[in-house]
Structures are given as structure tokens and as C-alpha cells.
Design an enzyme around this catalytic site. Sequence first.
Site, PDB file in Angstrom:
ATOM      1  N   GLU A  54      10.755 -22.160 -32.220  1.00  0.00           N
ATOM      2  CA  GLU A  54      10.857 -23.400 -32.995  1.00  0.00           C
ATOM      3  C   GLU A  54      11.265 -23.105 -34.437  1.00  0.00           C
ATOM      4  O   GLU A  54      12.058 -23.835 -35.034  1.00  0.00           O
ATOM      5  CB  GLU A  54       9.503 -24.133 -33.003  1.00  0.00           C
ATOM      6  CG  GLU A  54       9.007 -24.585 -31.642  1.00  0.00           C
ATOM      7  CD  GLU A  54       8.132 -23.539 -30.939  1.00  0.00           C
ATOM      8  OE1 GLU A  54       8.432 -22.330 -31.082  1.00  0.00           O
ATOM      9  OE2 GLU A  54       7.191 -23.930 -30.245  1.00  0.00           O
ATOM     10  N   ALA A 156      13.908  -1.192  -1.474  1.00  0.00           N
ATOM     11  CA  ALA A 156      15.245  -1.104  -0.884  1.00  0.00           C
ATOM     12  C   ALA A 156      15.043  -0.782   0.579  1.00  0.00           C
ATOM     13  O   ALA A 156      14.230   0.086   0.919  1.00  0.00           O
ATOM     14  CB  ALA A 156      16.034  -0.002  -1.573  1.00  0.00           C
ATOM     15  N   GLY A 300       5.573   2.953  -1.985  1.00  0.00           N
ATOM     16  CA  GLY A 300       5.996   3.056  -0.606  1.00  0.00           C
ATOM     17  C   GLY A 300       5.282   2.002   0.226  1.00  0.00           C
ATOM     18  O   GLY A 300       4.599   1.105  -0.302  1.00  0.00           O
ATOM     19  N   LEU A 303       1.207   1.324  -0.238  1.00  0.00           N
ATOM     20  CA  LEU A 303       0.800   0.470  -1.362  1.00  0.00           C
ATOM     21  C   LEU A 303       1.288  -0.966  -1.154  1.00  0.00           C
ATOM     22  O   LEU A 303       0.543  -1.929  -1.380  1.00  0.00           O
ATOM     23  CB  LEU A 303       1.353   1.058  -2.671  1.00  0.00           C
ATOM     24  CG  LEU A 303       1.052   0.275  -3.946  1.00  0.00           C
ATOM     25  CD1 LEU A 303      -0.445   0.093  -4.144  1.00  0.00           C
ATOM     26  CD2 LEU A 303       1.661   0.985  -5.160  1.00  0.00           C
ATOM     27  N   ALA A 306      -0.888  -2.769   1.380  1.00  0.00           N
ATOM     28  CA  ALA A 306      -2.222  -3.097   0.845  1.00  0.00           C
ATOM     29  C   ALA A 306      -2.136  -4.288  -0.113  1.00  0.00           C
ATOM     30  O   ALA A 306      -2.979  -5.187  -0.085  1.00  0.00           O
ATOM     31  CB  ALA A 306      -2.809  -1.871   0.137  1.00  0.00           C
TER      32      ALA A 306
HETATM   33  N1  LIG Z   1      12.991   2.295  -0.113  1.00  0.00           N
HETATM   34  C1  LIG Z   1      12.270   2.166  -1.200  1.00  0.00           C
HETATM   35  O1  LIG Z   1      12.522   1.257  -2.022  1.00  0.00           O
HETATM   36  C2  LIG Z   1      11.147   3.112  -1.456  1.00  0.00           C
HETATM   37  C3  LIG Z   1      10.405   2.979  -2.639  1.00  0.00           C
HETATM   38  C4  LIG Z   1       9.346   3.843  -2.845  1.00  0.00           C
HETATM   39  C5  LIG Z   1       9.033   4.810  -1.891  1.00  0.00           C
HETATM   40  N2  LIG Z   1       9.785   4.915  -0.770  1.00  0.00           N
HETATM   41  C6  LIG Z   1       9.467   5.943   0.231  1.00  0.00           C
HETATM   42  O2  LIG Z   1       8.145   5.720   0.671  1.00  0.00           O
HETATM   43  C7  LIG Z   1       7.591   6.963   1.068  1.00  0.00           C
HETATM   44  C8  LIG Z   1       6.209   7.084   0.465  1.00  0.00           C
HETATM   45  O3  LIG Z   1       5.408   6.093   1.067  1.00  0.00           O
HETATM   46  P1  LIG Z   1       3.851   6.041   0.889  1.00  0.00           P
HETATM   47  O4  LIG Z   1       3.396   4.848   1.654  1.00  0.00           O
HETATM   48  O5  LIG Z   1       3.274   7.353   1.177  1.00  0.00           O
HETATM   49  O6  LIG Z   1       3.751   5.833  -0.706  1.00  0.00           O
HETATM   50  P2  LIG Z   1       2.927   4.879  -1.663  1.00  0.00           P
HETATM   51  O7  LIG Z   1       2.634   3.582  -1.032  1.00  0.00           O
HETATM   52  O8  LIG Z   1       3.658   4.868  -2.952  1.00  0.00           O
HETATM   53  O9  LIG Z   1       1.595   5.708  -1.876  1.00  0.00           O
HETATM   54  C9  LIG Z   1       0.518   5.548  -1.038  1.00  0.00           C
HETATM   55  C10 LIG Z   1      -0.669   6.202  -1.687  1.00  0.00           C
HETATM   56  O10 LIG Z   1      -0.995   5.526  -2.904  1.00  0.00           O
HETATM   57  C11 LIG Z   1      -2.352   5.716  -3.154  1.00  0.00           C
HETATM   58  N3  LIG Z   1      -3.031   4.471  -3.436  1.00  0.00           N
HETATM   59  C12 LIG Z   1      -3.897   4.291  -4.459  1.00  0.00           C
HETATM   60  N4  LIG Z   1      -4.469   3.113  -4.382  1.00  0.00           N
HETATM   61  C13 LIG Z   1      -3.992   2.504  -3.284  1.00  0.00           C
HETATM   62  C14 LIG Z   1      -4.282   1.279  -2.654  1.00  0.00           C
HETATM   63  N5  LIG Z   1      -5.186   0.428  -3.137  1.00  0.00           N
HETATM   64  N6  LIG Z   1      -3.633   0.957  -1.522  1.00  0.00           N
HETATM   65  C15 LIG Z   1      -2.720   1.793  -1.009  1.00  0.00           C
HETATM   66  N7  LIG Z   1      -2.420   2.989  -1.546  1.00  0.00           N
HETATM   67  C16 LIG Z   1      -3.069   3.359  -2.677  1.00  0.00           C
HETATM   68  C17 LIG Z   1      -2.979   6.276  -1.885  1.00  0.00           C
HETATM   69  O11 LIG Z   1      -3.217   7.644  -2.090  1.00  0.00           O
HETATM   70  P3  LIG Z   1      -4.681   8.087  -2.605  1.00  0.00           P
HETATM   71  O12 LIG Z   1      -5.673   7.474  -1.641  1.00  0.00           O
HETATM   72  O13 LIG Z   1      -4.635   9.549  -2.580  1.00  0.00           O
HETATM   73  O14 LIG Z   1      -4.826   7.508  -3.947  1.00  0.00           O
HETATM   74  C18 LIG Z   1      -1.894   6.112  -0.849  1.00  0.00           C
HETATM   75  O15 LIG Z   1      -1.904   7.073   0.152  1.00  0.00           O
HETATM   76  C19 LIG Z   1       8.535   8.032   0.591  1.00  0.00           C
HETATM   77  O16 LIG Z   1       9.246   8.517   1.717  1.00  0.00           O
HETATM   78  C20 LIG Z   1       9.463   7.324  -0.351  1.00  0.00           C
HETATM   79  O17 LIG Z   1      10.731   7.904  -0.349  1.00  0.00           O
HETATM   80  C21 LIG Z   1      10.830   4.092  -0.526  1.00  0.00           C
END
Ligand SMILES: NC(=O)c1ccc[n+]([C@@H]2O[C@H](COP(=O)([O-])OP(=O)(O)OC[C@H]3O[C@@H](n4cnc5c(N)ncnc54)[C@H](OP(=O)(O)O)[C@@H]3O)[C@@H](O)[C@H]2O)c1
Length: 373
Positions: A54, A156, A300, A303, A306
Site C-alpha cells: 500500500e 518426478a 523419497g 517420507l 507417511a
Molecule cells: N523421483 C524423485 O523425484 C525422487 C525424489 C527423491 C528421492 N527419490 C528416490 O527415492 C529413493 C529414496 O527413497 P526413500 O523412501 O528411502 O527416501 P526418503 O523418503 O527420503 O527417506 C526415508 C527415510 O526418512 C526418514 N524419516 C524420518 N522421519 C520420517 C517419517 N516421519 N516418515 C517417513 N520417513 C521418515 C526415515 O529414516 P529414519 O527412520 O532413519 O529417520 C526413512 O527411512 C532414492 O532411490 C531416490 O533416488 C526420487
Amino acid sequence: MSDDVDLMSAAVALGEQGRITAPPNPWVGCLIVSPEGEVVGRGFHRAPGEPHAEVHALAEAGPRATGATAVVTLEPCAHHGRTPPCAPALIEAGVARVVVALLDPDPQVSGRGLEHLRQAGIDVEVDVGADAAAASLAPYLHHRRTGRPYCLLKSAMSLDGRTAAADGTSRWITGPEARADSHRLRAESQAVVIGAGTALADRPTLTARLDPPASRQPLRVLLDAAGRVPPEGPLFDPTLAATLVVTTPAADRDAVKAWLAAGADVEEVRSAPDGRGVDLLGALAVLGERGVVQAMVEGGATLHGALVRAGLVDHMVLYVGGGLLGEGGQPLLAGPGPSTMAEAPHWRVVAARPIGADVRLDCEPQADGSEGR
Ligand SMILES: NC(=O)c1ccc[n+]([C@@H]2O[C@H](COP(=O)([O-])OP(=O)(O)OC[C@H]3O[C@@H](n4cnc5c(N)ncnc54)[C@H](OP(=O)(O)O)[C@@H]3O)[C@@H](O)[C@H]2O)c1
């Protein structure tokens, strides 16, 4: 009235110019319109501590503000913050009418600004062009109403809905144009959030890489409940951007020390109710307190699954590329889903547009729970 709506959409577009720099303040736009219908002043809020929209618009209008209409996307403030309040500035300038799209949910403003204007005898109209303003300011409104950031989930995926190949590789599912678009989303967010799995698999940088470069970088946020991710690689390079690790009291103490020694911030929240990871509401509350109005989640499937199950995702941006990864690839959302169609949560595709060789889908939860088809 339809003129007012058109003017409001112009004010919304003007306000958008402050979208990257104004947060945690709202990116408000304002026009001053003469009784003859000429726009004689334009302003938007550029950054905290700088004049509000404003004030800029009134300065441009000068004496032509007398008897004019002010068109503002958000209720003018009536309190002294870092800058003087806007409602008295509008009164002093002699505007005859104020047209507002939205009431400001911030408790410091909320209705007081309009009351001030009405008491001064100014004709005030609210709810004009409110849909466009609410869409633009959604992250701000959400942050002020809930104390949590607006949660934008970005992923993606391949044509068959996979976010990584069987071996965990996910570069590059989409092309350079889609990636450039997602860097803009990072710049518009005050935090970019990933889980420990993505940090370990991808060693991402998570900075907003724009041309020209972004004036500030989002806070990089790692959710790591146990201390699995060592403070190595670009994510922990403080010269690139700040890093915050959200963890739990159960985390390995040496890991916490190592994160701090690497220059990262560490916040502890309780463990998630199911014991898997950090408590997501707690993590988002931490970000909200730090002035994160929009958090972009680039985790990934774990997360993302969740967050969606907890009902904490406000907007999804899905970039769909042309690859096919098959059933060995990772899904968009891991974890349990509904067992039957009738239990499936429904999302509405609010926009779909081609970007390079890919498609960007913008989706929001179906507000009324209806099927939307
Ligand atoms: N295409 C895309 O856009 C894209 C983007 C990102 C990743 N990716 C791919 O995804 C893959 C990784 O997947 P991901 O599922 O392992 O990774 P993520 O979802 O990033 O990580 C999962 C981890 O995050 C931690 N975390 C902490 N708090 C959480 C909660 N409340 N809920 C869920 N997780 C929590 C947990 O580990 P702790 O329990 O040890 O804390 C869990 O195991 C890779 O291959 C990557 O290349 C793809």
C-alpha cells in the site's frame, strides 16, 4: 464490480513479484485507481522490513490518491510492526474506497485493519476476487492459520508412476525444462525437506539454481531420526546453504555431534507415533516457528507416503516423464494404502501443463472428500 475483480487479479499478479523475497511476510499487491478508473499507483511487498504494498502504491499515486480506490489483495495492517501500519496511511492519503480480497488471519491484523478504515468513514468491500488471491497467498494463509508451513510435495515420476529404478537411481526421470521449473519451486520455498533415504541414495545439493541466481537459498532440512546420514557431501556444505537436521532423542549422540561440528543446526522432536522416523507434525511445527511459510518436500516414497497418510500434504507437483520403470521401480508413495477404491483419498488435478517433453500436474486434496469425477 467486475472491474474490481479484474483489478484484483492485476493486484494479485503484482503481489506475486514478491513471492520469493517477501516471506515470512505475505506477498501482497496493491493498486490505487482514480475515480475515472485510471491506475495511478502500483505496489507490492518486496521484503520484510521494507514498505508494504500500500505504501509503495500510495507513493506512486501521490496527490492522486485523494478520492481514489485502493485495491489490495490482503487486509491492510493496523499495527506497528517493523514498518508503520498501512490502514492509517490509506486514511491519511484520503482514499475514498478500499477493496480487499482477503481478511488477514494473522492475529495481529485479523479484522482490525478493516475496522480502522470503516471508522474513518472509508467505504470498504471485502471478498472481491478472493479465489485468485487465496490461490496466490495459500502458503501464507496456511502458515498463519496453523503455525505450520504449507506442505508442497514434489516428485518426478515415470509414465508408470515410478520415482526411482529398481537399483535406486532416479536421475533423470524428467528433462532439463522440468528440472528448471522445480528449481523455481525451491526458490519460492523457505525450506526443502528430504528423508534419510534420499540423502543416502542421492547425496543431493538441494539448492535453488536459477538464472539469474536466487537472492536467498531455502533451508535444507533432513529428517533423520536415528543419525544414519553422515555430515558429508554438498548437503552439509554450509557455503551452499544452511542445513537443519530434524532428529529424535533416540539419535546416535556421535551423529548429532558430527552434524553440529559440520555447521548444521539440529532440532529434536519426538519419534513418530508408529516409531518410524521423526514426528512429522513436530517437524513441521519447528519449521513454522522458523518462519518457513512453504516447505517443499522432495523426499523419497517413504517420507511422501507417511506425509500423505497423515493428511499433511497441501499441494502436490508431479513431473511425469516418458520413461517406463516397471514393477521393480519405487512407487510415488510407500507404505500401506487403502484396500478398496471406496476408501481411496481423492485428489483434484488443478492444473496440467506440458514442460519440455514432460508434463507437470498440480494436485490438491479434494476438500469435500467427494470423488471429484
Ligand atoms: N523421483 C524423485 O523425484 C525422487 C525424489 C527423491 C528421492 N527419490 C528416490 O527415492 C529413493 C529414496 O527413497 P526413500 O523412501 O528411502 O527416501 P526418503 O523418503 O527420503 O527417506 C526415508 C527415510 O526418512 C526418514 N524419516 C524420518 N522421519 C520420517 C517419517 N516421519 N516418515 C517417513 N520417513 C521418515 C526415515 O529414516 P529414519 O527412520 O532413519 O529417520 C526413512 O527411512 C532414492 O532411490 C531416490 O533416488 C526420487
